[in-house]
Design an enzyme around this catalytic site. Structure first.
Site, PDB file in Angstrom:
ATOM      1  N   ASN A 119       0.826  -1.209   0.000  1.00 18.23           N
ATOM      2  CA  ASN A 119       0.000   0.000   0.000  1.00 18.23           C
ATOM      3  C   ASN A 119       0.861   1.260   0.000  1.00 18.23           C
ATOM      4  O   ASN A 119       0.545   2.248  -0.668  1.00 18.23           O
ATOM      5  CB  ASN A 119      -0.917   0.019   1.224  1.00 18.23           C
ATOM      6  CG  ASN A 119      -2.077  -0.949   1.110  1.00 18.23           C
ATOM      7  OD1 ASN A 119      -2.304  -1.549   0.061  1.00 18.23           O
ATOM      8  ND2 ASN A 119      -2.815  -1.118   2.190  1.00 18.23           N
ATOM      9  N   ARG A 123     -11.867  -4.322 -13.595  1.00 17.73           N
ATOM     10  CA  ARG A 123     -10.785  -5.253 -13.302  1.00 17.73           C
ATOM     11  C   ARG A 123     -11.384  -6.654 -13.348  1.00 17.73           C
ATOM     12  O   ARG A 123     -12.395  -6.914 -12.696  1.00 17.73           O
ATOM     13  CB  ARG A 123     -10.178  -5.007 -11.915  1.00 17.73           C
ATOM     14  CG  ARG A 123      -9.639  -3.599 -11.694  1.00 17.73           C
ATOM     15  CD  ARG A 123      -8.934  -3.502 -10.339  1.00 17.73           C
ATOM     16  NE  ARG A 123      -8.764  -2.129  -9.915  1.00 17.73           N
ATOM     17  CZ  ARG A 123      -7.780  -1.336 -10.312  1.00 17.73           C
ATOM     18  NH1 ARG A 123      -6.890  -1.788 -11.166  1.00 17.73           N
ATOM     19  NH2 ARG A 123      -7.685  -0.088  -9.857  1.00 17.73           N
ATOM     20  N   ARG A 140      -6.334   1.766 -12.903  1.00 13.68           N
ATOM     21  CA  ARG A 140      -4.933   1.944 -12.521  1.00 13.68           C
ATOM     22  C   ARG A 140      -4.215   0.617 -12.273  1.00 13.68           C
ATOM     23  O   ARG A 140      -4.707  -0.241 -11.531  1.00 13.68           O
ATOM     24  CB  ARG A 140      -4.846   2.825 -11.274  1.00 13.68           C
ATOM     25  CG  ARG A 140      -3.430   3.218 -10.900  1.00 13.68           C
ATOM     26  CD  ARG A 140      -3.452   4.168  -9.732  1.00 13.68           C
ATOM     27  NE  ARG A 140      -4.045   5.443 -10.075  1.00 13.68           N
ATOM     28  CZ  ARG A 140      -4.932   6.083  -9.309  1.00 13.68           C
ATOM     29  NH1 ARG A 140      -5.343   5.541  -8.194  1.00 13.68           N
ATOM     30  NH2 ARG A 140      -5.402   7.249  -9.674  1.00 13.68           N
ATOM     31  N   HIS A 147     -16.640   3.321 -13.863  1.00 10.95           N
ATOM     32  CA  HIS A 147     -16.373   2.542 -12.659  1.00 10.95           C
ATOM     33  C   HIS A 147     -17.597   1.751 -12.214  1.00 10.95           C
ATOM     34  O   HIS A 147     -17.518   0.926 -11.304  1.00 10.95           O
ATOM     35  CB  HIS A 147     -15.912   3.496 -11.545  1.00 10.95           C
ATOM     36  CG  HIS A 147     -15.318   2.808 -10.356  1.00 10.95           C
ATOM     37  ND1 HIS A 147     -15.940   2.764  -9.133  1.00 10.95           N
ATOM     38  CD2 HIS A 147     -14.140   2.140 -10.190  1.00 10.95           C
ATOM     39  CE1 HIS A 147     -15.195   2.112  -8.270  1.00 10.95           C
ATOM     40  NE2 HIS A 147     -14.095   1.721  -8.883  1.00 10.95           N
ATOM     41  N   TYR A 191     -12.775  -9.670  -0.715  1.00  9.72           N
ATOM     42  CA  TYR A 191     -13.365  -8.343  -0.513  1.00  9.72           C
ATOM     43  C   TYR A 191     -14.818  -8.508  -0.082  1.00  9.72           C
ATOM     44  O   TYR A 191     -15.524  -9.388  -0.579  1.00  9.72           O
ATOM     45  CB  TYR A 191     -13.370  -7.526  -1.811  1.00  9.72           C
ATOM     46  CG  TYR A 191     -12.044  -7.031  -2.314  1.00  9.72           C
ATOM     47  CD1 TYR A 191     -10.838  -7.501  -1.807  1.00  9.72           C
ATOM     48  CD2 TYR A 191     -11.992  -6.093  -3.329  1.00  9.72           C
ATOM     49  CE1 TYR A 191      -9.629  -7.040  -2.294  1.00  9.72           C
ATOM     50  CE2 TYR A 191     -10.780  -5.624  -3.831  1.00  9.72           C
ATOM     51  CZ  TYR A 191      -9.606  -6.111  -3.311  1.00  9.72           C
ATOM     52  OH  TYR A 191      -8.406  -5.656  -3.802  1.00  9.72           O
ATOM     53  N   ARG A 197     -13.565   2.945   5.608  1.00  8.05           N
ATOM     54  CA  ARG A 197     -12.382   2.095   5.767  1.00  8.05           C
ATOM     55  C   ARG A 197     -11.083   2.894   5.749  1.00  8.05           C
ATOM     56  O   ARG A 197     -10.206   2.714   6.576  1.00  8.05           O
ATOM     57  CB  ARG A 197     -12.342   1.058   4.644  1.00  8.05           C
ATOM     58  CG  ARG A 197     -11.195   0.066   4.759  1.00  8.05           C
ATOM     59  CD  ARG A 197     -11.023  -0.719   3.466  1.00  8.05           C
ATOM     60  NE  ARG A 197     -10.356   0.066   2.436  1.00  8.05           N
ATOM     61  CZ  ARG A 197     -10.493  -0.132   1.141  1.00  8.05           C
ATOM     62  NH1 ARG A 197     -11.308  -1.062   0.702  1.00  8.05           N
ATOM     63  NH2 ARG A 197      -9.833   0.615   0.268  1.00  8.05           N
ATOM     64  N   HIS A 200     -15.176  -3.338   1.360  1.00  9.89           N
ATOM     65  CA  HIS A 200     -15.248  -2.730   0.038  1.00  9.89           C
ATOM     66  C   HIS A 200     -16.647  -2.286  -0.363  1.00  9.89           C
ATOM     67  O   HIS A 200     -16.803  -1.507  -1.300  1.00  9.89           O
ATOM     68  CB  HIS A 200     -14.694  -3.723  -0.998  1.00  9.89           C
ATOM     69  CG  HIS A 200     -14.353  -3.131  -2.319  1.00  9.89           C
ATOM     70  ND1 HIS A 200     -15.107  -3.341  -3.448  1.00  9.89           N
ATOM     71  CD2 HIS A 200     -13.334  -2.315  -2.696  1.00  9.89           C
ATOM     72  CE1 HIS A 200     -14.572  -2.691  -4.468  1.00  9.89           C
ATOM     73  NE2 HIS A 200     -13.490  -2.055  -4.040  1.00  9.89           N
TER      74      HIS A 200
END
Length: 700
Positions: A64, A390, A420, A450, A483, A579, A607
């Site tokens: 991260n 993704r 990304r 998205h 997730y 989060r 998530h």
């Protein structure tokens, strides 16, 4: 319907007469995002967590931090160069960068203290040894020397630095050794410095065979092997020192979409040079002499506040390989069996009977995969439309879509090329789909797509019926196991019509649309959230019960924050489960004393995004792909969808909101000073872990 907002919300902060625009009421997002990693690291420090899972948390915090420098720090340096104004918190990019260095240095020190003083010794006691050079036995040293000569040395290309050999290009996050030499080589050249670059093909963690280690699970970092035997690369010269280093570069791709004819081609060109963009951080061995550090800084055009001296391997996150290589279930979280809903062998019949709600990772992703597979084979299915952000490697969804196209279905996929670090994978995905006859759309210039949407059009008798899947997470089978996310499968006509219109808008340059059920960024989601917050504010002022509960990954949108402050001032009780970074300051007397912010960090990555508004006894609940961030609400294509079925809506509320507000095991509370403190379980109160409760309830 209004067009998408063009003004950045921070542009509206100039009105100093509004006390809710005071800079002191807003935390800095970058610092907040950095601080999240301290909460991740706390899991690595927690003795109640299984040992290899603690190692995994340590590596997550390191990874991260890498991404933070690649994206957030890199973007800040770009903003500093452009002279961009401060945001809602009033801090200039230069000020934030200085604070990032100090805070990141604290995090790095804590990470290596955890590794050197806690986890490495504990792993050794458990029979999993990651060995220092001085701990190698004679047999291990001999084996490693042979490994170096046979497997490593043939692929190395050491470079001595002199006028004919200038400093080489150093790839982003690659492992390198700077070597100090004395003596002359075969050509009579005086040795000084050399660079040894470790190719990507080399494993960063090497497992020593058990027969060499006496049956033990022993591992060595590649950096230690390189340092130990680097003298063999420079015969006839003396190695005075060898110091590992790693440089982190800005990885944010800057493609001016308005100026390119083909975004796919432009991205391909940008990706070629991504690994060599501007440097933002230098990690160097702690004992490296200052003059060598200065040489490296000069080469990378960095200053002292970009240096992090490391007491250990510079690529500590690579020790995650030990987690995968060691088959010790006693050192990991207990295995669990995901629930697979009954009746999925006939998904269209099941959804026709009623909406299906999936709560991952507790519910398996299988129903979604089956829905797409069955749609690909069903002769009554005419069209499939899907967004892909993704997908992961070897995605079964992609295979089903390819098969659907081969079976004559009309298949349209909106592939977001700018996801990304997945840009290259998505370019390949787009090529694969197009080769199979799928119509591929790259979304909208200037707005990342998205939203997570799947639309299937099926002929049933004389009518066409739409089946829809909407989710808070990606169509990625791997992440659905780690997730927490919600997915809704429905044949609701209004929701189906809304999703159909959004796909038309994305693929056909359609005009503004009016949706019946969904809220959509960049058009109605921002306004819809503000409208519902305002409604709760009015209820509170009228003396009615008023409450807001929202769960998301991050929060920084200034208008939403001001609306929440106003709601708090009116008496609305507000609970936010955020989060990561939260720029709202809770607990400020007279402003946000009715707002509580908590963060949950546990076994699974939190998530899902859920917004709940009391609405005077008629609760209004949405699940969404969007956080309450400026980018999500104003600069992306996002979707928020209602859960219409009251039983399912209650389940979402109970499992993702009430359950998480009761967590007294993995919860952290955000204080008015910006610090996070673990929620302390009250005396005589049973421990309650939200994730553990869901595992017991759903997975049994």
């Amino acid at each position: 319907m209004n067009a998408p907002a063009k003004n950045h919300p921070a542009d509206m902060l100039a009105d100093s007469t509004d006390p809710l625009r005071d800079n002191s009421l807003y935390f800095n997002r970058e610092i907040g995002q950095l601080d999240f990693n301290f909460r991740v690291l706390a899991q690595a420090q927690d003795p109640q967590v299984p040992l290899l899972e603690r190692l995994r948390y340590l590596c997550i915090s390191c990874t991260n931090l890498d991404e933070f420098f690649e994206i957030r720090a890199g973007t800040l340096r770009h903003a500093q160069d452009l002279g961009l104004a401060a945001g809602a918190d009033g801090l200039s990019p230069a000020t934030v960068l200085a604070r990032i260095h100090d805070r990141a240095a604290e995090l790095v020190q804590a990470q290596y203290e955890c590794w050197n003083n806690v986890l490495r010794p504990a792993l050794g006691e458990a029979g999993v040894r990651v060995l220092h050079r001085d701990a190698w036995s004679e047999a291990q040293t001999a084996w490693l020397r042979g490994y170096f000569q046979d497997e490593i040395m043939p692929v190395l290309s050491p470079l001595g630095l002199d006028p004919a050999h200038p400093f080489p290009k150093i790839l982003n996050k690659s492992l390198n050794i700077v070597v100090v030499l004395k003596g002359k080589d075969a050509f009579g050249r005086e040795g000084h410095l050399a660079i040894v670059r470790a190719p990507r093909s080399l494993p960063r963690i090497i497992q020593i065979p058990e027969e060499v280690s006496g049956g033990k699970s022993d591992f060595v970092f590649l950096s230690a092997v390189l340092s130990a035997f680097v003298d063999e690369l420079f015969p006839g010269m003396k190695v005075k020192g060898a110091y590992q280093f790693r440089v982190t570069r800005n990885s944010e791709l800057l493609v001016d979409e308005e100026e390119v004819d083909n975004i796919a081609l432009a991205l391909r060109d940008e990706l070629v040079g991504r690994g060599y963009l501007r440097a933002v951080r230098l990690e160097i061995a702690e004992q490296c002499p200052d003059d060598i550090v200065r040489t490296l800084l000069e080469n990378f055009d960095l200053t002292e506040n970009a240096v992090y001296r490391i007491n250990g391997p510079v690529n500590l996150n690579r020790v995650i390989q030990v987690y995968d290589l060691v088959q010790r279930q006693d050192l990991k979280f207990p295995l669990f069996q995901q629930r697979v809903l009954p009746g999925i062998e006939a998904m269209f019949d099941k959804v026709a009977e009623g909406d299906v709600l999936l709560h991952h990772p507790f519910d398996a992703f299988t129903p979604v995969l089956e829905l797409i597979r069955q749609a690909a084979e069903d002769p009554n299915v005419l069209a499939i439309k899907q967004t892909l952000y993704r997908t992961g490697k070897d995605s079964p969804i992609v295979e089903h879509l390819v098969q659907a196209a081969r079976n004559g279905k009309d298949v349209t996929v909106v592939v977001e090329l700018r996801a990304r670090f997945d840009e290259e994978a998505n370019l390949g995905l787009a090529d694969r789909l197009q080769e199979a006859g799928v119509q591929v759309v790259y979304g909208v210039v200037g707005y990342k797509t998205h939203a997570k949407m799947l639309l299937i059009v099926r002929r049933e008798g004389r009518k066409l019926r739409r089946y829809v899947h909407l989710g808070t997470g990606n169509y990625h089978s791997g992440t659905t196991r780690v997730y927490t996310d919600f997915g809704l499968i429905t044949a609701d006509p209004d929701i189906g019509a809304d999703v159909h219109l959004i796909f038309q808008q994305l693929s056909g340059l359609a005009p503004l649309i009016k949706l019946k059920r969904l809220l959509q960024s960049p058009f109605t989601l921002h306004a819809g959230v503000l409208k519902r917050i305002d409604r709760e504010t009015k209820h509170a002022r009228a003396g009615k019960p008023a409450r807001i509960i929202a769960k998301m990954n991050a929060l920084n949108e200034p208008q939403v924050i001001r609306a929440l402050y106003q709601a708090s001032q009116a008496g609305v009780q507000i609970d936010l489960i955020v989060r990561g970074a939260c720029t709202l300051r809770p607990g400020v007397p007279g402003v946000s004393d009715n707002i509580r912010v908590r963060s949950i960090v546990g076994r699974f990555l939190e998530h899902h995004r859920v917004y709940w508004f009391a609405n005077d006894g008629a609760p209004d609940l949405f699940c969404s792909s969007a956080d309450w961030l400026e980018r999500n609400l104003l600069r992306r294509v996002e979707a928020a969808f209602p859960v219409v079925d009251t039983d399912l809506a209650s389940r979402v509320c109970d499992e993702a909101l009430t359950n998480y507000l009761a967590d007294n095991v993995n919860a952290w509370q955000l204080a008015a000073d910006g610090s996070y403190r673990r929620v302390v379980r009250e005396e005589n109160t049973a421990p309650h872990s939200a994730q553990a409760m869901l595992l017991a309830k759903i997975c049994g």
